[in-house]
Design an enzyme around this catalytic site. Structure first.
Site, PDB file in Angstrom:
ATOM      1  N   THR A  57      85.284 -15.445 -50.593  1.00  0.00           N
ATOM      2  CA  THR A  57      84.309 -15.540 -51.672  1.00  0.00           C
ATOM      3  C   THR A  57      84.846 -14.931 -52.958  1.00  0.00           C
ATOM      4  OG1 THR A  57      82.613 -15.340 -49.969  1.00  0.00           O
ATOM      5  CG2 THR A  57      81.870 -15.158 -52.233  1.00  0.00           C
ATOM      6  N   TYR A 145      90.172 -11.242 -39.482  1.00  0.00           N
ATOM      7  CA  TYR A 145      89.197 -12.237 -39.943  1.00  0.00           C
ATOM      8  C   TYR A 145      89.452 -13.531 -39.181  1.00  0.00           C
ATOM      9  CZ  TYR A 145      86.453 -14.933 -43.397  1.00  0.00           C
ATOM     10  OH  TYR A 145      85.534 -15.733 -44.025  1.00  0.00           O
ATOM     11  N   LYS A 173      85.988  -9.470 -38.402  1.00  0.00           N
ATOM     12  CA  LYS A 173      84.981 -10.259 -39.105  1.00  0.00           C
ATOM     13  C   LYS A 173      84.942 -11.616 -38.422  1.00  0.00           C
ATOM     14  CE  LYS A 173      83.721 -12.411 -43.491  1.00  0.00           C
ATOM     15  NZ  LYS A 173      84.132 -12.723 -44.890  1.00  0.00           N
ATOM     16  N   ILE A 213      79.461  -8.769 -43.134  1.00  0.00           N
ATOM     17  CA  ILE A 213      80.225  -8.996 -44.361  1.00  0.00           C
ATOM     18  C   ILE A 213      79.694 -10.315 -44.898  1.00  0.00           C
ATOM     19  CG2 ILE A 213      82.487  -9.328 -45.414  1.00  0.00           C
ATOM     20  CD1 ILE A 213      83.670  -7.657 -43.133  1.00  0.00           C
TER      21      ILE A 213
END
Length: 301
Positions: A57, A145, A173, A213
């Site tokens: 993001t 991630y 994540k 997150i």
């Protein structure tokens, strides 16, 4: 079998309720450090205790290493120790990721977010070597991630178990959403497990997750903190109510994508962080009006 110590340690480094923060740009497309300071302070003031910088993001594919580090240093100066700062250093080039990790460590990152290498689709042994090299480069804690929808490959369960044995790998994540496999891995590895997909925030807490997150947290930081706190205090009715009320934001993210949703939502709330860099597009007027209505339904506008 883990005793849960790793998860506790992971939360100490990565917090509980955070966002993958946007990277603000000026009208000319340059990085806007002043706006970065403003949005970081705003999010922390509203209850977030961690910020991921230069993640998906944060438009990591279209920002330079120098821009990433400049933003990290500025946000560190702005929020001090009021929030954990997690630097996105994952790329599909191990050498580049190691260099970014070293630079982020020197710039004051509390943790590193390392995404699965994308496009090149390495083997699981390649993933072990890649993550291992980054873990060996610094002593800064790492959050893996796992997002096969973007990277093209998952971190398989056996690979995750082996990675959890490395002393600096403390968290995950999860944007894969394999709930069955993750339920076992949370217990076996003790890794702090974070929701990386807003539709599953409450689900992950129920399965033993450590926090979020988020993307929609840009628009609803206070509500997201209340969702987490309500669950932790055993008020499941309230947690479900908040989760349901935020569902229009989740739907908007599905339509617009995370970057466009986050930047447009902040703008509607009076914080201008600029448009995304191409190839990501800003919402058109019709999309912006639909987002405005969704934000009203969610009680954040």
């Amino acid at each position: 079998m883990s005793t849960g110590l790793t998860a506790k340690t992971g939360v100490e480094h990565f917090g509980t309720v955070g966002v993958a923060m946007v990277t603000p740009f000026t009208e000319s497309g340059d990085i806007d450090i002043a706006a970065g300071r403003e949005v970081a302070a705003y999010l922390v003031d509203k209850g977030l205790d961690s910020l991921v910088l230069a993640g998906t993001t944060g438009e990591s594919p279209t920002t330079t290493a120098a821009e990433k580090l400049e933003l990290l240093k500025a946000v560190r100066e702005e929020v001090g120790d009021r929030a954990k700062l997690i630097a996105g250093v994952g790329t599909n080039n191990t050498r580049t990721s190691v260099e970014l990790a070293e630079a982020a460590a020197s710039a004051g990152a509390d943790g590193l977010l390392v995404v699965t290498p994308y496009y090149s689709k390495p083997s699981q042994e390649g993933l072990l070597a890649h993550f291992g090299a980054i873990a060996a480069a610094t002593e800064v804690p790492i959050c893996l991630y796992d997002i096969p929808g973007r990277s093209g490959i998952p971190i398989e369960s056996d690979t995750m178990r082996r990675l959890s044995e490395l002393p600096t790998i403390l968290a995950v994540k999860d944007a894969k959403g394999d709930l069955v496999a993750a339920t076992s891995l949370i217990k076996e590895t003790g890794l702090a497990w974070y929701s990386g997909d807003d539709p599953l925030n409450l689900v992950w807490l129920a399965l033993g997750g450590s926090g979020f997150i988020s993307v929609i947290g840009h628009a609803a930081p206070t509500a997201l903190r209340e969702l987490y706190t309500s669950f932790e205090e055993g008020d499941l009715v309230r947690a479900r109510e908040i989760n349901a009320k935020l569902s229009p934001l989740v739907a908007a993210q599905g339509r617009l994508g995370g970057v466009s949703l986050a930047k447009a939502a902040l703008r509607l709330q009076g914080i201008n962080v600029g448009d995304p860099r191409l190839p990501i597009m800003a919402p058109n007027e019709q999309e912006l009006e639909a987002l405005r209505e969704d934000m009203k339904k969610a009680g954040v506008l």
